[in-house]
Design an enzyme around this catalytic site. Structure first.
Site, PDB file in Angstrom:
ATOM      1  N   CYS A 146      -7.992   2.898  10.681  1.00  0.00           N
ATOM      2  CA  CYS A 146      -8.453   3.766   9.598  1.00  0.00           C
ATOM      3  C   CYS A 146      -8.930   5.106  10.167  1.00  0.00           C
ATOM      4  O   CYS A 146      -9.830   5.147  11.010  1.00  0.00           O
ATOM      5  CB  CYS A 146      -9.580   3.105   8.820  1.00  0.00           C
ATOM      6  SG  CYS A 146     -10.164   4.113   7.420  1.00  0.00           S
TER       7      CYS A 146
ATOM      8  N   ASN B  67       4.817   0.433  11.512  1.00  0.00           N
ATOM      9  CA  ASN B  67       4.221   1.064  10.337  1.00  0.00           C
ATOM     10  C   ASN B  67       4.376   2.578  10.455  1.00  0.00           C
ATOM     11  O   ASN B  67       3.968   3.164  11.450  1.00  0.00           O
ATOM     12  CB  ASN B  67       2.750   0.667  10.239  1.00  0.00           C
ATOM     13  CG  ASN B  67       2.041   1.201   9.006  1.00  0.00           C
ATOM     14  OD1 ASN B  67       0.846   1.435   9.022  1.00  0.00           O
ATOM     15  ND2 ASN B  67       2.765   1.392   7.921  1.00  0.00           N
ATOM     16  N   GLY B  68       4.981   3.194   9.417  1.00  0.00           N
ATOM     17  CA  GLY B  68       5.107   4.646   9.408  1.00  0.00           C
ATOM     18  C   GLY B  68       6.530   5.110   9.143  1.00  0.00           C
ATOM     19  O   GLY B  68       7.498   4.526   9.635  1.00  0.00           O
ATOM     20  N   ASN B  69       6.688   6.171   8.328  1.00  0.00           N
ATOM     21  CA  ASN B  69       7.970   6.797   7.995  1.00  0.00           C
ATOM     22  C   ASN B  69       8.837   5.962   7.059  1.00  0.00           C
ATOM     23  O   ASN B  69      10.056   6.111   7.058  1.00  0.00           O
ATOM     24  CB  ASN B  69       8.804   7.102   9.253  1.00  0.00           C
ATOM     25  CG  ASN B  69       8.212   8.188  10.110  1.00  0.00           C
ATOM     26  OD1 ASN B  69       7.206   8.792   9.762  1.00  0.00           O
ATOM     27  ND2 ASN B  69       8.811   8.430  11.256  1.00  0.00           N
TER      28      ASN B  69
ATOM     29  N   ALA C 109       2.738   0.959   3.403  1.00  0.00           N
ATOM     30  CA  ALA C 109       1.516   1.219   2.629  1.00  0.00           C
ATOM     31  C   ALA C 109       1.872   2.099   1.439  1.00  0.00           C
ATOM     32  O   ALA C 109       2.150   1.607   0.353  1.00  0.00           O
ATOM     33  CB  ALA C 109       0.461   1.874   3.521  1.00  0.00           C
TER      34      ALA C 109
END
Length: 471
Positions: free
Chosen positions: A134, A234-236, A258
């Site tokens: 976070c 995680n990401g893109n 997410a």
């Protein structure tokens, strides 16, 4: 200094460790979680039970709870906080038939508080995750999430305390460092501490909000190649084809989404239930190895996304989810990946109203704005009406639940009527295929779906500032 002492000095977990066998990474991944490929991320006020149920209907194979603050959750007298974050008495959260597989995520900076809270929920989940990613100001103020990433001994102790004392495995989600080398060493430390699955978010701690930029798949791939436990990327992830490309480029065991999931809950819909695992990553790097921090943060690189020329080979071209399949852009396939948003909004509200577990009104409104964003951009009066809607929390008496969320339902039904009319006009009563209505965003090259369909949202990246470049 190598943080080794915590692994040998645990007085409360040593005895239990000798009498029971901890699940190893791939035992957890395959035997308990079912070898998931499509994972919904832990999201504060957004991955609540109702959203988890909706996500599972549309292809999610593993879902995390929202992040729970261990310091606050450990207090048994704070019943309102506990029930708001994980409602045990209602009997629905963590239910083995409707809410599994499930991983519960905590944020913490105190091993005892973390363990106390985790013990409360270990019987209601398949693993406990530590939030090390976070980047928000509240995490900086509370000293948790990515703001622990320079305190390796503390992180080791947090993870190892759970590893030694819980009856379920511990996992960890983290962000990358500026260099591949430090990112890999960090991941190895997390594995040594006892983390049985690692989720690597390929962005730096500084990459958030308008500076979100591009996630570095090369670093994620380096982590995957350097540890022996499963790794989630995680990401893109904006479009469904990004999922397949990410699995190929990183070699990871699963992809976690997410924001992609929040704006299009059908992101995983129609993909193969099983895929090769692990898939050997190609030698071509996902991003340039010499990429500076400022470039990553500014997001000035072309995104590794649906418009990439890299061929997809993790599924055969004969599969309907492959972009080369002849039916990929048929109306039925497009609607599988991008359903009508008003229908999804009403389906979500229906789930919320069907549960004994209370869903926070702020979560409901937040979901509706994301689901309906493209449509509300056109229907400004309904957007303003949704923003002004004064809907209180659910009444305590079950007999009074019927009218709860009625104003949200009315807005969604009105929007549905308008969108159906718009679709009939735009398609000339279905004679024009949806693929002919897809446009291309001139700045990104991304596909823009008709505004009545679910679709991803991307931020416009600001020009790099001097302060970011200096960092």
């Amino acid at each position: 200094m190598e943080p080794s002492a915590p692994g040998t000095s645990s007085s409360t977990g040593a005895d239990t460790q000798t009498t029971r066998r901890k699940l190893s990474g791939y035992e957890l991944y395959r035997e308990v979680l079912g070898s998931p490929k499509y994972v919904v991320a832990p999201m504060v006020d957004q991955s609540e039970l109702a959203w988890r149920r909706l996500s599972r209907r549309y292809g999610a194979q593993l879902v995390y709870t929202p992040m729970i603050n261990a310091k606050m959750f450990m207090d048994p007298t704070n019943k309102s906080f506990r029930s708001a974050n994980f409602d045990i008495p209602s009997g629905e959260e963590g239910d083995t038939s409707t809410d599994r597989p499930l991983i519960v995520q905590f944020c913490a900076n105190n091993p005892e508080q973390l363990l106390t809270s985790a013990k409360v929920l270990e019987s209601y989940c398949d693993a406990v995750d530590l939030n090390l990613g976070c980047p928000q100001d509240i995490a900086k103020k509370g000293h948790y999430g990515s703001f622990l990433q320079d305190e390796w001994e503390l992180i080791y102790t947090l993870i190892n305390t759970l590893h030694e004392n819980l009856n379920v495995p511990v996992t960890a989600k983290f962000r990358v460092f500026p260099t591949i080398e430090k990112t890999v060493e960090y991941a190895k430390m997390l594995e040594r501490a006892g983390a049985q699955i690692l989720t690597c978010h390929g962005r730096l701690r500084e990459q958030r909000g308008q500076n979100t930029g591009v996630a570095d798949w090369q670093k994620i791939r380096a982590v995957k190649q350097s540890v022996s436990v499963p790794v989630f990327a995680n990401g893109n992830i904006l479009f469904q084809s990004d999922i397949l490309r990410c699995l190929e480029e990183t070699g990871c065991d699963a992809v976690m989404s997410a924001e992609g999931n929040l704006y299009n809950v059908a992101l995983f819909n129609g993909l193969p239930e099983t895929l090769p695992t692990p898939f050997v990553a190609p030698s071509t790097p996902a991003l340039p190895s010499s990429m500076p921090t400022a470039t990553l943060i500014s997001g000035s690189l072309p995104s590794v996304s649906s418009q990439s020329s890299i061929p997809i080979s993790i599924i055969p071209p004969t599969h309907p989810a492959h972009p080369s399949h002849p039916g990929y852009y048929s109306d039925s396939s497009i609607l599988l990946r991008h359903p009508r948003s008003a229908d999804i909004a009403l389906e979500y509200i229906s789930i919320v109203k069907s549960l004994k577990t209370r869903t926070c009104v702020s979560a409901v409104k937040g979901h509706l704005f994301k689901i309906l964003l493209p449509a509300l951009t056109k229907e400004v009066d309904l957007r303003e009406r949704l923003g002004r809607a004064k809907v209180g929390e659910r009444p305590k008496a079950e007999a009074d639940w019927g009218g709860w969320l009625a104003e949200y339902v009315e807005i969604c039904e009105e929007l549905k009527e308008r969108m159906e009319k718009t679709e009939r006009e735009a398609t000339k009563e279905g004679t024009i295929p949806l693929k002919d209505l897809i446009t291309i965003d001139p700045n990104t090259g991304f596909e823009v779906m008709p505004h009545w369909l679910l679709q991803p949202y991307w931020r416009k990246s600001p020009p790099p500032s001097t302060s970011v470049a200096e960092e």
